[in-house]
Design a protein around this motif. Sequence first.
Motif, PDB file in Angstrom:
ATOM      1  N   ARG A  68      -6.137   9.714   3.358  1.00  0.00           N
ATOM      2  CA  ARG A  68      -4.936   9.487   2.372  1.00  0.00           C
ATOM      3  C   ARG A  68      -5.788   9.463   1.162  1.00  0.00           C
ATOM      4  NH1 ARG A  68       0.619   6.555   4.412  1.00  0.00           N
ATOM      5  NH2 ARG A  68       1.108   7.853   6.306  1.00  0.00           N
ATOM      6  N   ILE A  69      -6.616   8.496   1.111  1.00  0.00           N
ATOM      7  CA  ILE A  69      -7.402   8.399  -0.468  1.00  0.00           C
ATOM      8  C   ILE A  69      -7.876   9.559  -0.967  1.00  0.00           C
ATOM      9  CG2 ILE A  69      -9.570   7.051  -1.284  1.00  0.00           C
ATOM     10  CD1 ILE A  69      -8.496   4.529   0.419  1.00  0.00           C
ATOM     11  N   PHE A  70      -8.749  10.146   0.050  1.00  0.00           N
ATOM     12  CA  PHE A  70      -9.598  11.455  -0.144  1.00  0.00           C
ATOM     13  C   PHE A  70      -8.549  12.557  -0.598  1.00  0.00           C
ATOM     14  CE2 PHE A  70     -13.124  10.023   3.012  1.00  0.00           C
ATOM     15  CZ  PHE A  70     -13.775   9.199   1.917  1.00  0.00           C
ATOM     16  N   ASN A  71      -7.500  12.657   0.060  1.00  0.00           N
ATOM     17  CA  ASN A  71      -6.772  13.767  -0.242  1.00  0.00           C
ATOM     18  C   ASN A  71      -5.415  13.384  -1.459  1.00  0.00           C
ATOM     19  OD1 ASN A  71      -7.483  15.267   1.968  1.00  0.00           O
ATOM     20  ND2 ASN A  71      -5.989  14.145   3.245  1.00  0.00           N
ATOM     21  N   ARG A  72      -5.804  11.988  -2.195  1.00  0.00           N
ATOM     22  CA  ARG A  72      -5.121  11.765  -3.357  1.00  0.00           C
ATOM     23  C   ARG A  72      -3.562  11.306  -2.931  1.00  0.00           C
ATOM     24  NH1 ARG A  72      -9.712  11.583  -5.219  1.00  0.00           N
ATOM     25  NH2 ARG A  72     -10.099  11.709  -7.166  1.00  0.00           N
ATOM     26  N   GLU A  73      -3.234  11.255  -1.590  1.00  0.00           N
ATOM     27  CA  GLU A  73      -1.972  10.728  -1.516  1.00  0.00           C
ATOM     28  C   GLU A  73      -1.953   9.294  -1.883  1.00  0.00           C
ATOM     29  OE1 GLU A  73      -1.225  11.383   2.828  1.00  0.00           O
ATOM     30  OE2 GLU A  73      -2.460  13.262   2.609  1.00  0.00           O
ATOM     31  N   LEU A  74      -3.172   8.754  -1.756  1.00  0.00           N
ATOM     32  CA  LEU A  74      -2.995   7.110  -2.303  1.00  0.00           C
ATOM     33  C   LEU A  74      -4.210   7.274  -3.584  1.00  0.00           C
ATOM     34  CD1 LEU A  74      -3.573   4.866   0.715  1.00  0.00           C
ATOM     35  CD2 LEU A  74      -1.597   4.907  -0.682  1.00  0.00           C
ATOM     36  N   GLU A  75      -3.707   7.108  -4.650  1.00  0.00           N
ATOM     37  CA  GLU A  75      -4.369   7.380  -6.059  1.00  0.00           C
ATOM     38  C   GLU A  75      -5.136   6.315  -6.399  1.00  0.00           C
ATOM     39  OE1 GLU A  75      -4.799  10.192  -8.102  1.00  0.00           O
ATOM     40  OE2 GLU A  75      -3.327  11.524  -7.207  1.00  0.00           O
ATOM     41  N   PRO A  76      -6.425   6.725  -6.824  1.00  0.00           N
ATOM     42  CA  PRO A  76      -7.335   5.547  -7.538  1.00  0.00           C
ATOM     43  C   PRO A  76      -6.566   4.498  -8.359  1.00  0.00           C
ATOM     44  CG  PRO A  76      -8.570   7.642  -7.545  1.00  0.00           C
ATOM     45  CD  PRO A  76      -6.909   7.985  -7.188  1.00  0.00           C
ATOM     46  N   GLY A  77      -6.611   3.373  -8.101  1.00  0.00           N
ATOM     47  CA  GLY A  77      -6.123   2.211  -9.123  1.00  0.00           C
ATOM     48  C   GLY A  77      -4.576   1.881  -8.500  1.00  0.00           C
ATOM     49  N   SER A  78      -4.148   2.597  -7.383  1.00  0.00           N
ATOM     50  CA  SER A  78      -2.900   2.327  -6.925  1.00  0.00           C
ATOM     51  C   SER A  78      -2.712   1.099  -5.925  1.00  0.00           C
ATOM     52  CB  SER A  78      -2.256   3.651  -6.294  1.00  0.00           C
ATOM     53  OG  SER A  78      -2.853   4.002  -5.148  1.00  0.00           O
ATOM     54  N   TRP A  79      -1.704   0.474  -5.918  1.00  0.00           N
ATOM     55  CA  TRP A  79      -1.570  -0.684  -5.041  1.00  0.00           C
ATOM     56  C   TRP A  79      -1.102  -0.206  -3.654  1.00  0.00           C
ATOM     57  CZ3 TRP A  79       3.329  -2.861  -3.521  1.00  0.00           C
ATOM     58  CH2 TRP A  79       3.479  -4.115  -2.785  1.00  0.00           C
ATOM     59  N   ILE A  80      -1.811  -0.828  -2.788  1.00  0.00           N
ATOM     60  CA  ILE A  80      -1.337  -0.414  -1.368  1.00  0.00           C
ATOM     61  C   ILE A  80      -0.174  -1.189  -0.965  1.00  0.00           C
ATOM     62  CG2 ILE A  80      -2.226  -0.177   0.867  1.00  0.00           C
ATOM     63  CD1 ILE A  80      -4.918   0.437  -0.319  1.00  0.00           C
ATOM     64  N   ASP A  81       0.890  -0.561  -0.455  1.00  0.00           N
ATOM     65  CA  ASP A  81       1.926  -1.142  -0.262  1.00  0.00           C
ATOM     66  C   ASP A  81       1.877  -1.494   1.381  1.00  0.00           C
ATOM     67  OD1 ASP A  81       4.595  -2.309   0.669  1.00  0.00           O
ATOM     68  OD2 ASP A  81       5.529  -0.723  -0.870  1.00  0.00           O
ATOM     69  N   GLU A  82       1.566  -2.922   1.802  1.00  0.00           N
ATOM     70  CA  GLU A  82       1.310  -3.014   3.357  1.00  0.00           C
ATOM     71  C   GLU A  82       2.542  -2.914   4.255  1.00  0.00           C
ATOM     72  OE1 GLU A  82      -0.913  -6.583   4.050  1.00  0.00           O
ATOM     73  OE2 GLU A  82      -2.458  -6.204   2.426  1.00  0.00           O
ATOM     74  N   LEU A  83       3.503  -3.413   3.637  1.00  0.00           N
ATOM     75  CA  LEU A  83       4.811  -3.397   4.487  1.00  0.00           C
ATOM     76  C   LEU A  83       5.345  -1.896   4.614  1.00  0.00           C
ATOM     77  CD1 LEU A  83       6.808  -6.309   2.897  1.00  0.00           C
ATOM     78  CD2 LEU A  83       5.615  -6.161   5.301  1.00  0.00           C
ATOM     79  N   LYS A  84       5.275  -0.991   3.760  1.00  0.00           N
ATOM     80  CA  LYS A  84       5.751   0.265   3.799  1.00  0.00           C
ATOM     81  C   LYS A  84       4.694   1.047   4.710  1.00  0.00           C
ATOM     82  CE  LYS A  84       6.232   4.415   1.030  1.00  0.00           C
ATOM     83  NZ  LYS A  84       6.094   5.020  -0.339  1.00  0.00           N
ATOM     84  N   LEU A  85       3.381   0.757   4.766  1.00  0.00           N
ATOM     85  CA  LEU A  85       2.461   1.686   5.539  1.00  0.00           C
ATOM     86  C   LEU A  85       2.715   0.958   7.099  1.00  0.00           C
ATOM     87  CD1 LEU A  85      -1.037   1.408   3.392  1.00  0.00           C
ATOM     88  CD2 LEU A  85       0.539   3.397   4.250  1.00  0.00           C
ATOM     89  N   CYS A  86       2.852  -0.291   7.128  1.00  0.00           N
ATOM     90  CA  CYS A  86       3.176  -0.684   8.494  1.00  0.00           C
ATOM     91  C   CYS A  86       4.505  -0.117   9.287  1.00  0.00           C
ATOM     92  CB  CYS A  86       3.434  -2.165   8.737  1.00  0.00           C
ATOM     93  SG  CYS A  86       1.649  -3.284   8.309  1.00  0.00           S
ATOM     94  N   ALA A  87       5.221   0.243   8.333  1.00  0.00           N
ATOM     95  CA  ALA A  87       6.475   0.781   8.617  1.00  0.00           C
ATOM     96  C   ALA A  87       6.350   2.190   9.160  1.00  0.00           C
ATOM     97  CB  ALA A  87       7.602   0.480   7.765  1.00  0.00           C
ATOM     98  N   GLU A  88       5.541   2.892   8.316  1.00  0.00           N
ATOM     99  CA  GLU A  88       4.979   4.280   8.423  1.00  0.00           C
ATOM    100  C   GLU A  88       4.311   4.708   9.803  1.00  0.00           C
ATOM    101  OE1 GLU A  88       3.559   5.841   4.912  1.00  0.00           O
ATOM    102  OE2 GLU A  88       4.965   5.682   3.609  1.00  0.00           O
ATOM    103  N   LEU A  89       3.463   3.522   9.821  1.00  0.00           N
ATOM    104  CA  LEU A  89       2.548   4.053  11.076  1.00  0.00           C
ATOM    105  C   LEU A  89       2.745   3.262  12.303  1.00  0.00           C
ATOM    106  CD1 LEU A  89      -0.884   3.145   8.914  1.00  0.00           C
ATOM    107  CD2 LEU A  89      -0.034   5.484   9.500  1.00  0.00           C
TER     108      LEU A  89
END
Length: 227
Positions: free
Chosen positions: A28-49
Amino acid sequence: MSPLPSSMSAPLAPRALYEEVAERLRQRIFNRELEPGSWIDELKLCAELGISRTPLREALKVLASEGLVTMRVRRGAYVTEMSERDVREAYQLLSLLESDAAAQVARQGSDADLAELTALHEVLEASLPDRERFFAANERFHLRIIELDGNRWRLQFITDLRRVMKLNRHHSLFMQGRLQDSLQEHRDILHALLQRDPDTVARLMRLHFEHGLKATGHTAPAAPSTQ
């Protein structure tokens, strides 16, 4: 013959969940789905995964060790954003490490090694104008030189550096006109390799990284005056 200890005879465990999560986030980082400098929303990612926070946090530790994620006290995890100094220093290190490796391959590489590099270069030639294919072929050519050199410590350092450099790739290799310039530089490097000219190949590899750095909009600091 005594039986193997239980720890040796037990079947290998499948890949740990946190490693799978780390790989998904890495892509996701390499594909720019998570942009440099962006905050990683842990709760959102846990729900997605569909996972708990424990494997996610272990995955973030892995990515932090690779330099792809920056952990901030009481603020959480952020995708690493490379500063001008970060970019400059990464290019300088890659230039030193890869120019020396290329010189070693020119000296010691077998005919089969050079034929393999020629084939990889042909893939690079055929990849234009597809930028993503060019980027992948470019990286494979460079890493194969390091693998052929055979210095595992150098390979480890370069792999880590190149992983972090992917955070900056859209500001360097993909700048207008850089693909064509990079391709010509690769032609010159390959020619020097085939001529088994270590001094020339090292010089050309250093120039290759110098031009890549300039394409990012940065330049190496001037040498201190001796006056």
